[in-house]
Scaffold this active site. Structure first.
Site, PDB file in Angstrom:
ATOM      1  CG  ASP A  53     -20.922   6.373 -23.774  1.00 24.81           C
ATOM      2  OD1 ASP A  53     -22.125   5.595 -24.064  1.00 24.81           O
ATOM      3  OD2 ASP A  53     -20.675   7.255 -24.678  1.00 24.81           O
ATOM      4  CD  GLU A 229     -23.071   1.178 -29.800  1.00 23.38           C
ATOM      5  OE1 GLU A 229     -22.725   1.692 -30.951  1.00 23.38           O
ATOM      6  OE2 GLU A 229     -23.864   1.808 -29.174  1.00 23.38           O
TER       7      GLU A 229
END
Length: 487
Positions: A53, A229
């Site tokens: 991420d 997401e």
């Protein structure tokens, strides 16, 4: 591979055109490649192991700031360097740790750092010790010039219309308005997460209407889980491009994209158009699996957009993918199509970053392969067809070889008739010699490059009627034909 383009123009016509261009440039003292060439991006992947991420923020102080999810899910880390590659070995600082009990006590995920109105802000998601899946979005505020040594305070939870699973907050400014985008589970919708947008009153408080931008419904968005997401935005060419991650966090993970026109009502879902296919996905040929949760930054000279993302270098995972620590942060150059849309290509192989070879005298054309024949071509939408890694020469002796990005193990080489093809390395001495070149200063411009055959001195990689050959170069046009700009 992409379809064969229209037939090449007659040799006589383009020789005359090339001579005209070269004469005009000589008269002005300019080189064709000098004014607009973007220097080749040179990085090595992976950038940072066991960091998922990832986000890289380039600040006005000349530093890149890096943050990412750590596999222990227990802290927020930062590192900085003046170059992107320097982040690989930069020391890491823990700026915040999870609470020992209660909220913000588990699953510390996906931090992002931003500098807003003179202060640093880190957005992140966290669960609670009594319910690790009670994931919510939180914000830290930092004061100080250097966020690694700043004083950090908790600004609390970002409140949305629903007290449900929410994560991956990101922020951007368009037309002077600051927005928050995020992923959340909405009551009454049978998905894991959808994407949302709202205005920000301050960096930790949304204001006004919240808009649902997209629900994962397509096959590639719903493999394993129904997920949208990790949204992030890049603004170019009069458009806003919002990438997001879809499906389970294994090899099915991939990037989708929403597109809006600059100046449109970004709080209206109808302003955004969803791409019907993923823009970036696993690639078995390059050995990269589950690319996702990306961010964007720029190269050191500001000339190139850089895609930042994580993936794994293996497909099969034992157990829950969230318990597998080996997602790695990677970089690669983001290219742009002629219509102004981003071209992500494929996740490139580990190791040195590939380049494109732009023709010096036809600057809208790039070296590419079509059914393994090498040529120069325009608007190469199958980007990896035109990307090559410049590696140590297969035949040694200070030479280099050019390896195909989407066919690792295949190299640009000269065949016995002088034609240039992208062929599989068969391990023979003859192949090693045919695929080895000396990289020289460009024959038509010292700011560009030329590739001389290691075996046949004086013969260079060059184009003729848009096809590539290894031939002798004897005149001005030939020198231009054998000169390339690295991008």
């Amino acid at each position: 591979m992409s379809p064969l383009p229209a037939a090449a123009a007659p040799r006589r016509w383009w020789r005359l055109a090339a001579m005209t261009v070269l004469c005009a440039l000589a008269a002005t003292g300019l080189h064709a490649s000098a004014a607009s060439a973007s220097p080749a991006v040179s990085y090595t992947n992976p950038l940072v192991n066991q960091r998922a991420d990832a986000q890289i923020y380039k600040h006005t102080d000349g530093y890149y700031y890096f943050t990412a999810t750590v596999p222990e899910y227990d802290r927020i880390v930062l590192r900085r360097a003046t170059t992107l590659q320097g982040l690989s070995s930069a020391p890491e600082t823990v700026i915040w740790r999870k609470h020992s009990s209660g909220i913000m006590g588990a699953h510390i995920w996906a931090p992002e750092i931003h500098f807003i109105d003179g202060r640093w802000y880190v957005y992140f998601a966290a669960g609670a010790t009594n319910d690790v899946w009670a994931i919510r979005m939180y914000v830290l505020e930092g004061t100080g010039a250097n966020p690694l040594t700043a004083s950090w305070t908790e600004k609390g939870q970002i409140r949305t219309p629903w007290e449900t699973f929410s994560l991956d907050a990101s922020t951007f400014v368009a037309s002077g308005v600051r927005y928050l985008i995020w992923a959340q589970a909405e009551p009454g919708i049978a998905t894991n997460t959808n994407l949302y947008i709202a205005r920000l009153a301050n960096p930790w408080t949304i204001t006004g209407a919240t808009t649902r931008l997209t629900i994962p419904t397509l096959a590639w968005e719903t493999r394993g889980y129904k997920v949208a997401e990790g949204p992030t935005v890049i603004q170019r060419n009069g458009k806003l491009f919002m990438t997001y991650s879809a499906s389970a966090t294994d090899a099915n993970y991939c990037l989708g994209m929403l597109t809006a026109t600059a100046g449109s009502n970004l709080l209206s879902a109808s302003s955004w158009t969803k791409s019907q296919n993923p823009v970036f996905a696993s690639n078995s040929a390059t050995g990269q699996w589950g690319p996702g949760h990306n961010s964007f930054t720029v190269s050191e000279d500001g000339a190139s957009d850089i895609l930042v993302y994580h993936d794994r270098n293996y497909r099969d995972i034992s157990g829950d993918p969230l318990n597998d620590p080996n997602r790695r942060t990677r970089l690669q150059k983001l290219y742009w199509n002629a219509d102004g849309t981003p071209n992500f290509g494929v996740p490139i192989p580990d190791g040195a970053h590939p380049v494109r070879l732009k023709s010096y005298n036809f600057p809208d054309r790039f070296v590419r392969h079509w059914e393994y024949r090498a040529r120069i071509d325009t608007n190469v939408t199958n980007l990896a067809d035109s990307q090559f890694r410049i590696v140590t020469g297969l035949n040694g002796g200070g030479s280099v070889s050019l390896e195909s990005t989407n066919f690792p193990g295949y190299f640009l080489r000269q065949r016995s008739n002088g034609e240039a093809w992208v062929d599989r390395n068969d391990g023979t001495a003859a192949f090693r010699a045919d695929a080895s070149f000396f990289q020289r200063a460009g024959l038509a411009s010292s700011s560009a490059v030329s590739f001389e055959s290691q075996t046949y001195a004086g013969r260079y990689l060059r184009h003729s009627n848009y096809l590539l050959y290894v031939q002798a170069v004897t005149d001005t046009v030939g020198r231009a034909d054998a000169t390339f700009v690295l991008e």
